[in-house]
Design a protein around this motif. Structure first.
Motif, PDB file in Angstrom:
ATOM      1  N   TRP A   1     -19.314   8.787   2.664  1.00 58.58           N
ATOM      2  CA  TRP A   1     -18.310   7.893   3.260  1.00 58.58           C
ATOM      3  C   TRP A   1     -18.928   7.063   4.381  1.00 58.58           C
ATOM      4  O   TRP A   1     -18.701   5.854   4.469  1.00 58.58           O
ATOM      5  CB  TRP A   1     -17.129   8.718   3.776  1.00 58.58           C
TER       6      TRP A   1
ATOM      7  N   ASP B   1      -3.144   7.101  -1.327  1.00 64.09           N
ATOM      8  CA  ASP B   1      -4.448   7.194  -0.660  1.00 64.09           C
ATOM      9  C   ASP B   1      -4.790   8.644  -0.340  1.00 64.09           C
ATOM     10  O   ASP B   1      -5.948   9.055  -0.432  1.00 64.09           O
ATOM     11  CB  ASP B   1      -4.445   6.360   0.623  1.00 64.09           C
TER      12      ASP B   1
ATOM     13  N   ARG C   1       0.828  -1.201   0.000  1.00 64.80           N
ATOM     14  CA  ARG C   1       0.000   0.000   0.000  1.00 64.80           C
ATOM     15  C   ARG C   1       0.860   1.249   0.000  1.00 64.80           C
ATOM     16  O   ARG C   1       1.815   1.375   0.777  1.00 64.80           O
ATOM     17  CB  ARG C   1      -0.919  -0.007   1.214  1.00 64.80           C
TER      18      ARG C   1
ATOM     19  N   TYR D   1     -20.159  -1.640   3.671  1.00 67.75           N
ATOM     20  CA  TYR D   1     -19.061  -2.601   3.564  1.00 67.75           C
ATOM     21  C   TYR D   1     -18.877  -3.379   4.869  1.00 67.75           C
ATOM     22  O   TYR D   1     -18.490  -4.555   4.853  1.00 67.75           O
ATOM     23  CB  TYR D   1     -17.754  -1.886   3.214  1.00 67.75           C
TER      24      TYR D   1
ATOM     25  N   GLY E   1      -6.956   4.361   4.007  1.00 65.87           N
ATOM     26  CA  GLY E   1      -7.176   3.105   3.303  1.00 65.87           C
ATOM     27  C   GLY E   1      -8.651   2.801   3.141  1.00 65.87           C
ATOM     28  O   GLY E   1      -9.087   2.310   2.093  1.00 65.87           O
ATOM     29  N   ASN E   2      -9.443   3.112   4.165  1.00 68.01           N
ATOM     30  CA  ASN E   2     -10.884   2.879   4.089  1.00 68.01           C
ATOM     31  C   ASN E   2     -11.539   3.802   3.066  1.00 68.01           C
ATOM     32  O   ASN E   2     -12.423   3.387   2.301  1.00 68.01           O
ATOM     33  CB  ASN E   2     -11.515   3.082   5.465  1.00 68.01           C
TER      34      ASN E   2
ATOM     35  N   LYS F   1     -10.832   2.469  -0.313  1.00 66.26           N
ATOM     36  CA  LYS F   1     -11.688   1.316  -0.592  1.00 66.26           C
ATOM     37  C   LYS F   1     -13.094   1.761  -0.966  1.00 66.26           C
ATOM     38  O   LYS F   1     -13.738   1.161  -1.848  1.00 66.26           O
ATOM     39  CB  LYS F   1     -11.739   0.416   0.646  1.00 66.26           C
ATOM     40  N   CYS F   2     -13.582   2.796  -0.309  1.00 58.16           N
ATOM     41  CA  CYS F   2     -14.940   3.289  -0.541  1.00 58.16           C
ATOM     42  C   CYS F   2     -15.018   4.269  -1.710  1.00 58.16           C
ATOM     43  O   CYS F   2     -16.112   4.775  -2.021  1.00 58.16           O
ATOM     44  CB  CYS F   2     -15.474   3.981   0.710  1.00 58.16           C
TER      45      CYS F   2
ATOM     46  N   LYS G   1     -19.940  -4.873  -2.373  1.00 59.39           N
ATOM     47  CA  LYS G   1     -18.973  -4.848  -3.469  1.00 59.39           C
ATOM     48  C   LYS G   1     -19.646  -4.837  -4.832  1.00 59.39           C
ATOM     49  O   LYS G   1     -19.096  -4.313  -5.810  1.00 59.39           O
ATOM     50  CB  LYS G   1     -18.007  -6.026  -3.362  1.00 59.39           C
TER      51      LYS G   1
ATOM     52  N   LYS H   1      -5.913  10.108  -3.537  1.00 60.75           N
ATOM     53  CA  LYS H   1      -7.280   9.668  -3.832  1.00 60.75           C
ATOM     54  C   LYS H   1      -8.293  10.484  -3.045  1.00 60.75           C
ATOM     55  O   LYS H   1      -9.331  10.889  -3.588  1.00 60.75           O
ATOM     56  CB  LYS H   1      -7.444   8.185  -3.484  1.00 60.75           C
TER      57      LYS H   1
ATOM     58  N   ARG I   1     -15.508  -5.285 -11.798  1.00 61.43           N
ATOM     59  CA  ARG I   1     -15.576  -4.480 -10.575  1.00 61.43           C
ATOM     60  C   ARG I   1     -16.427  -3.231 -10.763  1.00 61.43           C
ATOM     61  O   ARG I   1     -17.128  -2.805  -9.832  1.00 61.43           O
ATOM     62  CB  ARG I   1     -14.168  -4.070 -10.130  1.00 61.43           C
TER      63      ARG I   1
END
Length: 375
Positions: A356, A8, A3, A363, A309-310, A313-314, A371, A11, A82
């Motif tokens: 968020w 991140d 990672r 999740y 990181g979360n 992912k979201c 997903k 992002k 995805r």
């Protein structure tokens, strides 16, 4: 690949910026809003600073996925599947929204308050919704404006394994050559608008000029890969010395150009968007500057790293959901009488936190379903 925390962070910045872009639409889209001096000023001020959001997303994709290490079949299976399900689900939901408002007995005047590009007399019929849904494989509607990015991303995913084969064998000089030709294409929209659209072989019967094959978002893919792999991380002094003027020049051109366009009576949509184009030299300068600054950041806090990181992912889920929430965010800032000067970032913050929270909860509670809905 381990990672990369600063990615991140990038992002998060890109996600927040794209939400801000859609929060600035009520300031920039309608002629009535642009004729309001306060809305024009603040919409131009914020909007000009936000244009690098999409290039940053694509550059991040280039960092993470180039060169492609899987077979074409495996890459398509993983990447396209995805985004396919969220793309279809949210395109359908957005297109059904006007019909839902009619079923609930709400006025169609609500629809432009939720979707800035929707017509003031938006249809609430089920037939119109179905017509838009049937056309999803071909085009997005005024209710699914954010989905343009997923159409583009699907194209990049289809292209990446092919592009990657060249990247694997290309040396630094060859990659620079590609980026140089791509940089030339960034100026062509201005040449077309201010000089002639008939250039480099383009004419009424041909849209594919000399540099067409080097144009578009594939340049940002390679740019992200190149800056990450081939350009060493500089000291802070050198980084700021180069990036701050880059961002300032890019921002100034974007702001002045956009303001001049909004001053044109009966400005067309093409004229309005000219200096906001993602594939333009001014926007590219801002994107490169932000990329180079953010990669210098060092995050040490485990909690901050976990949160970032979360959010990463979201990210796709936040993107597909946020356009529904922007209108709700504006209703909140209206009720709070938030000053025009900070209305865009405040609305974006409210929208981001709601999205968020919802996506992260989904999740956590229903990961096997989340997903498919959020990617």
């Amino acid at each position: 690949m381990n990672r990369i925390v600063w990615l991140d962070v990038l992002k998060l910045i890109a996600i927040f910026m794209v939400i801000c872009v859609h929060c600035s639409d009520p300031f920039n889209v309608s002629p009535e809003a642009r004729s309001n001096p306060d809305y024009n000023f603040w919409g131009s001020l914020y909007g000009s600073a936000l244009r690098s959001c999409v290039p940053l997303f694509v550059m991040i994709t280039g960092v993470l996925l180039l060169p492609v290490k899987q077979s074409m079949k495996d890459f398509y299976k993983k990447r396209l599947l995805r985004i396919a399900s969220p793309f279809v689900i949210w395109s359908v939901l957005y297109n059904l929204f006007p019909w839902f408002t009619g079923v609930l007995g709400l006025s169609n005047s609500l629809i432009p308050k939720v979707f800035a590009y929707a017509p003031s007399d938006a249809s609430q019929t089920f037939g119109n919704a179905i017509s838009n849904i049937v056309l999803i494989p071909i085009k997005f509607s005024t209710y699914t404006v954010p989905m343009w990015y997923l159409y583009m991303l699907i194209g990049l995913y289809l292209y990446m394994p092919i592009f990657s084969s060249w990247i694997k064998g290309a040396n630094v000089r060859e990659k620079r050559f590609f980026l140089l030709l791509w940089a030339v294409t960034l100026f062509l929209p201005y040449v077309s608008s201010f000089y002639t659209p008939d250039m480099l072989g383009m004419c009424a019967w041909n849209s594919f000029g000399t540099f067409y094959y080097f144009a578009g978002f594939s340049g940002y893919l390679l740019l992200g890969h190149f800056l990450f792999k081939e350009v060493k991380v500089w000291e802070w002094g050198k980084t700021l010395l180069l990036t701050l003027p880059m961002f300032a020049v890019g921002y100034l051109v974007t702001y002045v150009g956009f303001k001049n366009m909004t001053a044109i009576p009966n400005c067309t949509e093409q004229e309005l968007e000219l200096f906001f184009l993602y594939c333009s030299p001014n926007v590219a300068l801002m994107a490169v500057a932000l990329f180079l600054i953010v990669r210098k950041l060092k995050i040490q806090s485990p909690k901050a790293i976990a949160a970032l990181g979360n959010i990463a992912k979201c990210g796709l889920g936040i993107y597909v959901l946020h356009y529904f929430i922007v209108g709700f965010g504006y209703a909140i800032v209206d009720s709070l009488a938030v000053p025009v000067s900070i209305r865009i970032p405040v609305t974006a913050t409210i929208t981001f936190l709601i999205c968020w929270s919802v996506i992260a909860l989904c999740y956590k509670v229903l990961p096997q379903y989340a997903k498919w809905v959020f990617g």
